[in-house]
Motif scaffolding. Structure first.
Motif, PDB file in Angstrom:
ATOM      1  N   ASP A  39       3.807  -1.257 -11.312  1.00 42.57           N
ATOM      2  CA  ASP A  39       3.221  -2.517 -10.842  1.00 42.57           C
ATOM      3  C   ASP A  39       4.240  -3.467 -10.238  1.00 42.57           C
ATOM      4  OD1 ASP A  39       0.658  -1.740 -11.532  1.00 42.57           O
ATOM      5  OD2 ASP A  39       0.784  -2.626 -13.531  1.00 42.57           O
ATOM      6  N   ARG A  40       5.517  -3.259 -10.516  1.00 42.91           N
ATOM      7  CA  ARG A  40       6.547  -4.141  -9.951  1.00 42.91           C
ATOM      8  C   ARG A  40       7.644  -3.345  -9.222  1.00 42.91           C
ATOM      9  NH1 ARG A  40       7.406  -3.805 -15.411  1.00 42.91           N
ATOM     10  NH2 ARG A  40       9.592  -3.639 -15.952  1.00 42.91           N
ATOM     11  N   ARG A  41       7.301  -2.150  -8.770  1.00 39.65           N
ATOM     12  CA  ARG A  41       8.242  -1.305  -8.025  1.00 39.65           C
ATOM     13  C   ARG A  41       8.590  -1.968  -6.695  1.00 39.65           C
ATOM     14  NH1 ARG A  41       3.160   0.227  -7.099  1.00 39.65           N
ATOM     15  NH2 ARG A  41       2.560   1.241  -5.165  1.00 39.65           N
ATOM     16  N   PRO A  42       9.766  -1.652  -6.139  1.00 45.47           N
ATOM     17  CA  PRO A  42      10.175  -2.278  -4.873  1.00 45.47           C
ATOM     18  C   PRO A  42       9.289  -1.833  -3.710  1.00 45.47           C
ATOM     19  CG  PRO A  42      11.844  -0.735  -5.650  1.00 45.47           C
ATOM     20  CD  PRO A  42      10.780  -0.768  -6.676  1.00 45.47           C
ATOM     21  N   GLN A  43       9.352  -2.592  -2.640  1.00 44.53           N
ATOM     22  CA  GLN A  43       8.511  -2.339  -1.468  1.00 44.53           C
ATOM     23  C   GLN A  43       8.731  -0.943  -0.893  1.00 44.53           C
ATOM     24  OE1 GLN A  43       6.150  -4.664  -0.505  1.00 44.53           O
ATOM     25  NE2 GLN A  43       5.365  -2.928   0.648  1.00 44.53           N
ATOM     26  N   VAL A  44       9.976  -0.469  -0.885  1.00 45.78           N
ATOM     27  CA  VAL A  44      10.238   0.860  -0.334  1.00 45.78           C
ATOM     28  C   VAL A  44       9.440   1.919  -1.091  1.00 45.78           C
ATOM     29  CG1 VAL A  44      12.321   1.323  -1.715  1.00 45.78           C
ATOM     30  CG2 VAL A  44      12.043   2.413   0.511  1.00 45.78           C
ATOM     31  N   CYS A  45       9.294   1.750  -2.381  1.00 47.24           N
ATOM     32  CA  CYS A  45       8.502   2.683  -3.183  1.00 47.24           C
ATOM     33  C   CYS A  45       7.008   2.503  -2.901  1.00 47.24           C
ATOM     34  CB  CYS A  45       8.788   2.494  -4.667  1.00 47.24           C
ATOM     35  SG  CYS A  45      10.514   2.797  -5.116  1.00 47.24           S
ATOM     36  N   ARG A  46       6.585   1.261  -2.711  1.00 47.26           N
ATOM     37  CA  ARG A  46       5.184   0.992  -2.394  1.00 47.26           C
ATOM     38  C   ARG A  46       4.805   1.592  -1.045  1.00 47.26           C
ATOM     39  NH1 ARG A  46       3.003  -3.016  -5.632  1.00 47.26           N
ATOM     40  NH2 ARG A  46       4.547  -4.007  -6.966  1.00 47.26           N
ATOM     41  N   ASP A  47       5.736   1.560  -0.110  1.00 46.53           N
ATOM     42  CA  ASP A  47       5.461   2.041   1.251  1.00 46.53           C
ATOM     43  C   ASP A  47       5.496   3.561   1.364  1.00 46.53           C
ATOM     44  OD1 ASP A  47       5.230  -0.577   2.061  1.00 46.53           O
ATOM     45  OD2 ASP A  47       7.249  -0.674   2.929  1.00 46.53           O
ATOM     46  N   TYR A  48       6.127   4.229   0.422  1.00 42.51           N
ATOM     47  CA  TYR A  48       6.244   5.682   0.509  1.00 42.51           C
ATOM     48  C   TYR A  48       4.874   6.331   0.361  1.00 42.51           C
ATOM     49  CZ  TYR A  48       7.465  10.477  -0.107  1.00 42.51           C
ATOM     50  OH  TYR A  48       7.526  11.833   0.059  1.00 42.51           O
ATOM     51  N   ALA A  49       4.627   7.323   1.187  1.00 39.97           N
ATOM     52  CA  ALA A  49       3.380   8.090   1.103  1.00 39.97           C
ATOM     53  C   ALA A  49       3.727   9.569   1.215  1.00 39.97           C
ATOM     54  CB  ALA A  49       2.431   7.682   2.217  1.00 39.97           C
ATOM     55  N   ALA A  50       3.036  10.382   0.455  1.00 43.49           N
ATOM     56  CA  ALA A  50       3.253  11.829   0.524  1.00 43.49           C
ATOM     57  C   ALA A  50       3.068  12.283   1.971  1.00 43.49           C
ATOM     58  CB  ALA A  50       2.271  12.537  -0.394  1.00 43.49           C
ATOM     59  N   ASP A  51       3.943  13.200   2.391  1.00 46.04           N
ATOM     60  CA  ASP A  51       3.907  13.648   3.778  1.00 46.04           C
ATOM     61  C   ASP A  51       4.314  15.117   3.882  1.00 46.04           C
ATOM     62  OD1 ASP A  51       6.663  13.618   3.405  1.00 46.04           O
ATOM     63  OD2 ASP A  51       7.014  11.905   4.694  1.00 46.04           O
ATOM     64  N   GLU A  52       4.657  15.538   5.068  1.00 45.60           N
ATOM     65  CA  GLU A  52       5.042  16.922   5.337  1.00 45.60           C
ATOM     66  C   GLU A  52       6.248  17.357   4.501  1.00 45.60           C
ATOM     67  OE1 GLU A  52       5.138  20.726   7.049  1.00 45.60           O
ATOM     68  OE2 GLU A  52       3.549  19.239   6.916  1.00 45.60           O
ATOM     69  N   VAL A  53       7.172  16.445   4.235  1.00 44.92           N
ATOM     70  CA  VAL A  53       8.348  16.787   3.416  1.00 44.92           C
ATOM     71  C   VAL A  53       7.900  17.255   2.038  1.00 44.92           C
ATOM     72  CG1 VAL A  53      10.415  15.872   2.288  1.00 44.92           C
ATOM     73  CG2 VAL A  53       9.936  15.291   4.667  1.00 44.92           C
ATOM     74  N   CYS A  54       6.916  16.599   1.483  1.00 42.80           N
ATOM     75  CA  CYS A  54       6.409  16.996   0.162  1.00 42.80           C
ATOM     76  C   CYS A  54       5.924  18.443   0.186  1.00 42.80           C
ATOM     77  CB  CYS A  54       5.282  16.071  -0.274  1.00 42.80           C
ATOM     78  SG  CYS A  54       5.795  14.350  -0.461  1.00 42.80           S
ATOM     79  N   ARG A  55       5.230  18.804   1.225  1.00 43.15           N
ATOM     80  CA  ARG A  55       4.753  20.179   1.342  1.00 43.15           C
ATOM     81  C   ARG A  55       5.914  21.149   1.502  1.00 43.15           C
ATOM     82  NH1 ARG A  55       4.322  23.948   4.512  1.00 43.15           N
ATOM     83  NH2 ARG A  55       4.911  22.868   6.394  1.00 43.15           N
ATOM     84  N   ARG A  56       6.926  20.764   2.268  1.00 44.91           N
ATOM     85  CA  ARG A  56       8.063  21.653   2.549  1.00 44.91           C
ATOM     86  C   ARG A  56       8.961  21.874   1.336  1.00 44.91           C
ATOM     87  NH1 ARG A  56      10.730  20.117   8.134  1.00 44.91           N
ATOM     88  NH2 ARG A  56      11.857  22.022   7.667  1.00 44.91           N
ATOM     89  N   ILE A  57       8.980  20.937   0.406  1.00 47.01           N
ATOM     90  CA  ILE A  57       9.852  21.094  -0.768  1.00 47.01           C
ATOM     91  C   ILE A  57       9.088  21.586  -1.993  1.00 47.01           C
ATOM     92  CG2 ILE A  57      11.443  19.325   0.080  1.00 47.01           C
ATOM     93  CD1 ILE A  57      10.313  17.499  -2.205  1.00 47.01           C
ATOM     94  N   GLU A  58       7.818  21.846  -1.825  1.00 45.95           N
ATOM     95  CA  GLU A  58       6.977  22.254  -2.958  1.00 45.95           C
ATOM     96  C   GLU A  58       7.603  23.403  -3.739  1.00 45.95           C
ATOM     97  OE1 GLU A  58       2.266  23.044  -3.773  1.00 45.95           O
ATOM     98  OE2 GLU A  58       2.998  22.865  -1.737  1.00 45.95           O
ATOM     99  N   ALA A  59       7.567  23.294  -5.060  1.00 49.86           N
ATOM    100  CA  ALA A  59       8.138  24.301  -5.965  1.00 49.86           C
ATOM    101  C   ALA A  59       7.547  24.063  -7.350  1.00 49.86           C
ATOM    102  CB  ALA A  59       9.656  24.186  -5.994  1.00 49.86           C
TER     103      ALA A  59
END
Length: 100
Positions: A39-59
């Protein structure tokens, strides 16, 4: 892409807003791989959204996902140096890097 709550984005990259170095677990990442300060995480964390990188590093494990992330961006050696130096913050890691 929907977030799988794997925690890789809280370990692999550096997060300047939290002074968290590359490849080290965020101190706010709980044992369940969820943010303990969500609830009080920094903006950079709030702005992050799962993307293609998430799929590419899946394990199957967080450790493997972090390894895949670092390899994808060719940061494995740099992350290893941070871990070996015992740096608990980005500032410490940068100071050591600048002395070399």
């Amino acid at each position: 892409m929907e977030c799988t709550c794997c925690g890789a984005c809280c370990v692999a990259p550096d997060i300047a807003a939290l002074d968290k170095p590359l490849g080290l677990r965020c101190p706010h990442l709980g044992a369940d791989n969820l943010c303990t300060v969500y609830d009080r995480r920094p903006q950079v964390c709030r702005d992050y959204a799962a993307d293609e990188v998430c799929r590419r590093i899946e394990a199957p494990t967080l450790e493997e996902r972090v390894h895949n992330y670092l390899a994808l961006f060719q940061l494995t050696a740099e992350a290893q140096a941070v871990r070996e130096s015992g740096c608990a913050s980005m500032r410490m890691a940068r100071a050591i890097r600048e002395r070399k």
